[in-house]
Design a protein around this motif. Structure first.
Motif, PDB file in Angstrom:
ATOM      1  N   ALA A 161     -55.682  69.086 -34.081  1.00 25.86           N
ATOM      2  CA  ALA A 161     -56.798  69.742 -34.775  1.00 25.86           C
ATOM      3  C   ALA A 161     -58.073  68.902 -34.706  1.00 25.86           C
ATOM      4  O   ALA A 161     -58.021  67.674 -34.653  1.00 25.86           O
TER       5      ALA A 161
ATOM      6  N   ALA B  39     -61.286  67.893 -36.936  1.00 28.32           N
ATOM      7  CA  ALA B  39     -61.737  67.889 -38.337  1.00 28.32           C
ATOM      8  C   ALA B  39     -63.263  67.837 -38.348  1.00 28.32           C
ATOM      9  O   ALA B  39     -63.858  66.989 -37.682  1.00 28.32           O
TER      10      ALA B  39
ATOM     11  N   ALA C 251     -60.235  72.030 -38.914  1.00 29.36           N
ATOM     12  CA  ALA C 251     -60.128  71.813 -40.364  1.00 29.36           C
ATOM     13  C   ALA C 251     -61.514  71.404 -40.874  1.00 29.36           C
ATOM     14  O   ALA C 251     -62.057  70.393 -40.434  1.00 29.36           O
TER      15      ALA C 251
ATOM     16  N   HIS D  51     -63.994  70.243 -43.870  1.00 22.38           N
ATOM     17  CA  HIS D  51     -63.816  69.553 -45.143  1.00 22.38           C
ATOM     18  C   HIS D  51     -65.149  68.983 -45.632  1.00 22.38           C
ATOM     19  O   HIS D  51     -65.963  68.498 -44.846  1.00 22.38           O
TER      20      HIS D  51
ATOM     21  N   SER E   2     -52.288  72.203 -44.429  1.00 22.52           N
ATOM     22  CA  SER E   2     -53.287  73.225 -44.147  1.00 22.52           C
ATOM     23  C   SER E   2     -53.400  73.483 -42.640  1.00 22.52           C
ATOM     24  O   SER E   2     -53.574  74.622 -42.207  1.00 22.52           O
ATOM     25  N   ILE E   3     -53.229  72.447 -41.847  1.00 22.74           N
ATOM     26  CA  ILE E   3     -53.268  72.633 -40.384  1.00 22.74           C
ATOM     27  C   ILE E   3     -52.063  73.469 -39.924  1.00 22.74           C
ATOM     28  O   ILE E   3     -52.198  74.399 -39.128  1.00 22.74           O
TER      29      ILE E   3
ATOM     30  N   THR F  24     -61.773  72.490 -50.191  1.00 26.10           N
ATOM     31  CA  THR F  24     -61.545  72.245 -48.768  1.00 26.10           C
ATOM     32  C   THR F  24     -60.405  71.232 -48.719  1.00 26.10           C
ATOM     33  O   THR F  24     -60.182  70.542 -49.716  1.00 26.10           O
ATOM     34  N   PRO F  25     -59.669  71.085 -47.618  1.00 22.46           N
ATOM     35  CA  PRO F  25     -59.931  71.680 -46.322  1.00 22.46           C
ATOM     36  C   PRO F  25     -59.727  73.198 -46.287  1.00 22.46           C
ATOM     37  O   PRO F  25     -58.867  73.742 -46.973  1.00 22.46           O
TER      38      PRO F  25
ATOM     39  N   THR G 106     -58.993  75.677 -43.109  1.00 24.42           N
ATOM     40  CA  THR G 106     -58.554  75.403 -41.738  1.00 24.42           C
ATOM     41  C   THR G 106     -58.309  76.723 -40.999  1.00 24.42           C
ATOM     42  O   THR G 106     -57.803  77.685 -41.593  1.00 24.42           O
TER      43      THR G 106
END
Ligand code: CTP
Ligand code: MG
Length: 386
Positions: A4, A6, A101, A103, A118-119, A160-161, A163
């Motif tokens: 991912a 970020a 993601a 944030h 979350s990912i 947050t996150p 995603t």
């Protein structure tokens, strides 16, 4: 699957924090908020690259910070925009992962576990937000008038996150900009497409540092201890033995052949503690607050005086951390009364008994306490900002 990307949104002005700088660079628990946040993402196995979005004037400082802390996953630092949404859009242009993601830099208490969950969820469902159920009762109001009480069983505070599959969030952003649509979070743009957004359970600790009191919470949670000074005060008191008086020590009646002379109940232990606490707050001494010329205090229980002292220091914004007192006399022996004294004192100070310590000692028959003419007590107390 690639790892991912970020996106760390750090391009705000931090106006509500009132430090006069972008709050991402405000220090808490020994390092800038941005550094705390980046170190969590850096530790995440599922994160392959990190893109920092910050204000044009802060790009250099962000680069310096990345070098200083050795964040190896930071692949880009890009300029933000006027609104958060504009900032995130710029970040999206630089992201290369299949999953993104997003944030807030201002949420340094995020955890590796939450980011990874979350990912995973976004890979499975396409889109997800970290959220917690609202705690307070929620009402709608117009002007000064409540209109209604909202059923909170379906309400969440969103964090947050947030995603997303990269392709989905890009499509959502393109549509929003084509329509001139702005929202306060990223998921709202996906919701607008009619796509499903999942909830992952966030954490009540994952606050967005927004106000000065949030900064104090972050300071403690991030292991920096209390931000405000701790204050220490010292107290000392002596009363002579007197016939036909009850002996009160630490708020407890002690069985003994004589009591102590004094205007109040002459509880030398409580007086020393009260003076220590007033001293820590630099608010004078018990003689000033409760003059012995005032008939109102004649024979009064010193527990009432100590409660009043607690009220005085609380009004000045302080709360008791701990108290330690040494009772100095040849006789009586106080050890069997100590547990009850700690209870009584704790109650008067709204503190836990494990923060109250009472000890006894003699002076090896030397001096006035050694000759049994009276009892002395020394105390220290510490306070912190309530
Ligand atoms: N943010 C951003 N670009 C903007 C505005 C905000 O990247 N144009 C970021 C902030 O840096 C913050 C996050 O979005 O990490 C959440 O925004 P907020 O808490 O509102 O931060 P600030 O805008 O900095 O604070 P304030 O609103 O008090 O000025
Ligand atoms: Mg803002």
């Amino acid at each position: 699957m690639t790892k991912a990307s970020a996106l760390i949104a750090a391009a705000g002005a931090g106006e509500r924090l009132g430090k006069g700088i972008n709050k991402a660079f405000v220090e808490v628990a020994g390092k800038p908020i941005l550094a705390h946040t980046l170190s969590v993402f850096e530790s995440c196995k599922a994160v392959g690259e990190i893109i920092i979005i910050t204000g044009e004037p802060d790009i250099e400082a962000a680069g310096e910070l990345v070098g200083r802390f050795g964040f190896s996953k930071v692949s880009g630092i890009v300029a933000g925009g006027v609104q958060r949404q504009d900032s995130v859009r710029n970040g999206l242009d630089a992201a290369t992962g299949d999953i993104v993601a997003i944030h807030d830099a201002a949420r340094p208490m995020v955890t590796v576990e939450l980011i990874e969950r979350s990912i995973e969820k976004a890979a499975e469902m396409g889109a997800c937000v970290a959220a917690v159920p609202v705690i307070d009762t929620i009402k709608s109001a117009r002007g000064d008038d409540v209109v209604s009480t909202v059923d909170r069983s379906e309400l969440y505070s969103v964090q947050t996150p947030q995603t997303f599959r990269a392709e989905l969030i890009r499509r959502a952003y393109e549509r929003a900009y084509a329509d001139g649509y702005y929202a306060t979070d990223d998921a709202a743009l996906v919701e607008r497409l009619g796509d499903r957004v999942a909830v992952v359970v966030g954490s009540y600790d994952n606050i967005k540092v927004t106000t000065p009191s949030d900064l104090e919470i972050a300071q403690v949670k991030l292991g920096g201890g209390f931000m405000d000074e701790t204050r220490v005060g010292i107290g000392f008191d002596v009363h002579a033995f007197a016939e036909n008086r009850k002996l009160m020590l630490g708020g407890v009646e002690i069985e003994y052949e004589s009591g102590l002379a004094g205007h109040s109940d002459a509880d030398v232990v409580l007086h020393a503690i009260a003076d220590a606490l007033l001293g820590a707050a630099a608010l004078g001494d018990i003689g000033r607050h409760f003059p012995d010329s005032d008939p109102a205090y004649k024979g009064i229980s010193s527990l009432n005086l100590l409660s009043e002292v607690n009220h005085i220091i609380a009004q000045a914004g302080w709360c008791v951390v701990n108290v330690d007192a040494t009772v100095i006399c040849e006789r009586p022996k106080i050890s069997t009364y100590v547990p009850e004294m700690r209870q009584m004192i704790a109650r008067a100070l709204n503190a836990s008994p494990d923060r109250i310590s009472i000890k006894g000692t003699t002076t090896e028959r030397l001096g006035f306490t050694g000759r049994g003419e009276g009892i002395a007590c020394q105390a220290v107390g510490t306070l912190r900002k309530a």
